[in-house]
Design a protein around this motif. Sequence first.
Motif, PDB file in Angstrom:
ATOM      1  N   ARG A 104      39.897  22.299  45.751  1.00  0.00           N
ATOM      2  CA  ARG A 104      41.195  22.651  46.315  1.00  0.00           C
ATOM      3  C   ARG A 104      41.122  24.046  46.920  1.00  0.00           C
ATOM      4  O   ARG A 104      40.493  24.945  46.338  1.00  0.00           O
TER       5      ARG A 104
ATOM      6  N   THR B 147      36.674  17.411  42.182  1.00  0.00           N
ATOM      7  CA  THR B 147      37.838  17.682  43.014  1.00  0.00           C
ATOM      8  C   THR B 147      37.876  19.162  43.376  1.00  0.00           C
ATOM      9  O   THR B 147      37.751  20.028  42.501  1.00  0.00           O
TER      10      THR B 147
ATOM     11  N   ASP C 237      33.991  29.363  48.569  1.00  0.00           N
ATOM     12  CA  ASP C 237      35.250  28.962  47.946  1.00  0.00           C
ATOM     13  C   ASP C 237      35.757  30.138  47.103  1.00  0.00           C
ATOM     14  O   ASP C 237      35.062  30.577  46.175  1.00  0.00           O
TER      15      ASP C 237
ATOM     16  N   GLN D  82      36.659  21.318  55.292  1.00  0.00           N
ATOM     17  CA  GLN D  82      35.664  20.462  54.646  1.00  0.00           C
ATOM     18  C   GLN D  82      35.024  21.204  53.480  1.00  0.00           C
ATOM     19  O   GLN D  82      34.960  22.438  53.477  1.00  0.00           O
ATOM     20  N   VAL D  83      34.539  20.448  52.531  1.00  0.00           N
ATOM     21  CA  VAL D  83      33.671  21.018  51.506  1.00  0.00           C
ATOM     22  C   VAL D  83      32.271  20.499  51.780  1.00  0.00           C
ATOM     23  O   VAL D  83      32.078  19.313  52.069  1.00  0.00           O
TER      24      VAL D  83
ATOM     25  N   TRP E  95      44.691  22.201  50.493  1.00  0.00           N
ATOM     26  CA  TRP E  95      43.761  21.146  50.885  1.00  0.00           C
ATOM     27  C   TRP E  95      42.995  20.690  49.657  1.00  0.00           C
ATOM     28  O   TRP E  95      42.542  21.510  48.864  1.00  0.00           O
ATOM     29  N   MET E  96      42.838  19.368  49.535  1.00  0.00           N
ATOM     30  CA  MET E  96      42.109  18.840  48.386  1.00  0.00           C
ATOM     31  C   MET E  96      41.123  17.763  48.832  1.00  0.00           C
ATOM     32  O   MET E  96      41.309  17.117  49.864  1.00  0.00           O
ATOM     33  N   ALA E  97      40.081  17.607  48.035  1.00  0.00           N
ATOM     34  CA  ALA E  97      39.141  16.504  48.241  1.00  0.00           C
ATOM     35  C   ALA E  97      38.485  16.184  46.918  1.00  0.00           C
ATOM     36  O   ALA E  97      38.213  17.080  46.119  1.00  0.00           O
TER      37      ALA E  97
ATOM     38  N   LEU F  61      32.723  26.027  51.831  1.00  0.00           N
ATOM     39  CA  LEU F  61      33.851  25.424  52.531  1.00  0.00           C
ATOM     40  C   LEU F  61      33.698  25.700  54.023  1.00  0.00           C
ATOM     41  O   LEU F  61      33.136  26.736  54.408  1.00  0.00           O
TER      42      LEU F  61
ATOM     43  N   ASP G 181      35.501  15.710  54.175  1.00  0.00           N
ATOM     44  CA  ASP G 181      36.804  16.156  54.670  1.00  0.00           C
ATOM     45  C   ASP G 181      37.779  16.358  53.522  1.00  0.00           C
ATOM     46  O   ASP G 181      37.853  15.536  52.598  1.00  0.00           O
ATOM     47  N   MET G 182      38.544  17.429  53.606  1.00  0.00           N
ATOM     48  CA  MET G 182      39.620  17.668  52.656  1.00  0.00           C
ATOM     49  C   MET G 182      40.941  17.256  53.322  1.00  0.00           C
ATOM     50  O   MET G 182      41.035  17.173  54.546  1.00  0.00           O
ATOM     51  N   THR G 183      41.947  16.999  52.508  1.00  0.00           N
ATOM     52  CA  THR G 183      43.239  16.528  53.013  1.00  0.00           C
ATOM     53  C   THR G 183      44.316  17.535  52.647  1.00  0.00           C
ATOM     54  O   THR G 183      44.367  18.021  51.513  1.00  0.00           O
TER      55      THR G 183
END
Lengths: 404, 404
Positions: free
Chosen positions: A45, A43, A97, A55-56, A72-74, A88, A63-65
């Motif tokens: 962030r 995960t 990051d 995005q990572v 933003w997390m993924a 990132l 895609d991160m949300t």
Amino acid sequence: MKIVILCLFVSALCWGQTDECRPSSLNIPGAPYPCVHPDRSVTFRVSAPDAQKVQVRLGGAHDMTKGSDGLWMATIPPQVVGFHYYSLVIDGATVADPATRTFFGSGWDNSGIEIPEPASDAAYYSAKDVPHGQVAQRWYYSKVTGKWRRCYVYTPSEYEAKSGGKYPVLYLLHGWGENEQGWHTQGHVDLIMDNLIAEKRAKPMIVVMDNLNAVAPGADASLYAARGIIAHASMAEVAPAGGRGAPAAAGRGGFPTNWGTVFTDMMFTDLVPMIERTYRVAPGRENRAMAGLSMGGMQSFLTVLGNLDKFAYLGGFSGSSGGRGGFDPKTSNNGVFADAAAFNKKMKVLFLGIGSVEGPGTKNFSEALTTAGVHNVYFESPGTAHDWLTWRRCLNDFAPRLFK
Amino acid sequence: MKIVILCLFVSALCWGQTDECRPSSLNIPGAPYPCVHPDRSVTFRVSAPDAQKVQVRLGGAHDMTKGSDGLWMATIPPQVVGFHYYSLVIDGATVADPATRTFFGSGWDNSGIEIPEPASDAAYYSAKDVPHGQVAQRWYYSKVTGKWRRCYVYTPSEYEAKSGGKYPVLYLLHGWGENEQGWHTQGHVDLIMDNLIAEKRAKPMIVVMDNLNAVAPGADASLYAARGIIAHASMAEVAPAGGRGAPAAAGRGGFPTNWGTVFTDMMFTDLVPMIERTYRVAPGRENRAMAGLSMGGMQSFLTVLGNLDKFAYLGGFSGSSGGRGGFDPKTSNNGVFADAAAFNKKMKVLFLGIGSVEGPGTKNFSEALTTAGVHNVYFESPGTAHDWLTWRRCLNDFAPRLFK
């Protein structure tokens, strides 16, 4: 599939049956993300409150949300164990990051994450209560390149403790887009050697880690580009008039034909004499080894196979001079393998290492050498790819074979 | 104003009267930006094709402008010479500029830029054809913190060349939000010492650079927060259950009252014994010095003034125990200055350095000490701020005063 199941089982033990997501050991102090789940999914962030798309990039792009808090997390699928570079992409900008330490790879300081192995597997590169050597930063002037260069030198614990005694030397190179810092940051060379020496599995030795990039004064900087030190997207352009002259394109292919000869020249003219002047070095070819990973393996093969009077040991970790087909023992590498018996007499260890998921090229090369009567050691790291865990394991297998 | 005019004049000479914008020496290889103009204004560039707003943060925040090629650029006003941290803000995300090497400051790996001085002023921290020492990375286990720690150790060229001989030791600390890597990356400690020793201005000495952060096992991690190692915006939040426990807030103020005592304890229990076991160290307090910058200066004052039986030299570079008003020579620092004659007899050099644009606090402290009869050296770096050029100059002035 078998590997994934095994990993799940072992990591569940390791994590104590919880679903805790553990911060990567490479995070800056106190950063809870990125964290690694027991199944090795990860995960990420990042705070980017005004971004439209984040995005990572680790392997592919994920895609991160965005949450209501602007974070933003993924969570990305389970990863192979070991060290991986990642970055990132924030509204089109490729950046590191900010939550991790950075590592020089692909020509810039990008992020790194360590997907942990079970502690027992990682023991050989973990800090233990054994005598510890040191890794020293050392500047020296190169007549060949006309520039100051930096190398790092591992000396074993006993080197200082004993005021006498001479030591054999392993010259050890990084890969494409990396630099002389790779082996002691991503590679843990000092801990690997400390542990091997403490267990009396390897002889105490000096390890010299230099930068495989060497360009003669005035030479075309495209040599640098081919060697992956101008790789970040922002850089892949023509510099303005008066700028440093970044080339129009950079890539892994299309090496200039002389790509490794300047390094070899620099090594014999500048680096080796500096080391032998500065350290208590045991003399002669039987006390000198060279190895490298990926492009550094190619460089090692080029340097050593052309100078068998100077080396008795050679290692290629996910990189050598062969494995791409077209190998002919009679003519390849200027015919150095043509007389296998003579070659075997000179080369005490020819080592070829590879990660099991990297493809069959290195194994094929090893078999072709064996068929031609050339002694060699083939080492395959199970379940690892073209990255640092493969190379730590290669070093751990290679170093005990040296100087015996 | 006088300083700015002088700078313009000197840099015009230095740049050969052209308006060339020169890439910062800290850029990744081949990166044309950031570059420094002859008037010390700086142009930045980053690729962020889909971003709405991009800023560079160096001192204040400066808006960048997007070109039709998706590249954002900004030229910011002339900067003070020396090393500066900076960062980019891309749609609200604070990140390092991918075009530079990164440097650990403010608790994360952010970007750095070097605004060059005239070569003659920078000579003392430039690589020259003199004997070069080395900076070694060394791991050791701390009983006090229950963790493995890393320090860096400079040894002069002759340390290896001679198999005998014992050397005095300077313990040298970084500042808030930095780590044990600061002095050999941002600070050029090795080049400064090599040059001083080659000119016979400083005695050959060992320099030990450790991390001033030390937390006892189980202690509140807010100690870390106060010490600036959890400073990035993404980190200043409560970690999720099971995470590493980042505190709710981090800042420079509000140090816990015991903030420096764990380090002092760790130093005497773990670090100093390891150094004296490992290196050929001259014995006794007259062969031991301690100094640090900013918070590292505060730590040095705390450690040394409480342990005058162990040190004869003390330096604070933009940081000490005074200068904030309220200094009373009879009672401050547990009354260590109350008997000035006795203090002067023990402390061979008490050094207070500061950049001229940092304010009068350190000068006031020096004068208060002098008024109280306490011998001290006041050093002011002209035209520099609270950053690494001030501290390089402090070291260059301080080191020659040691162990004489």
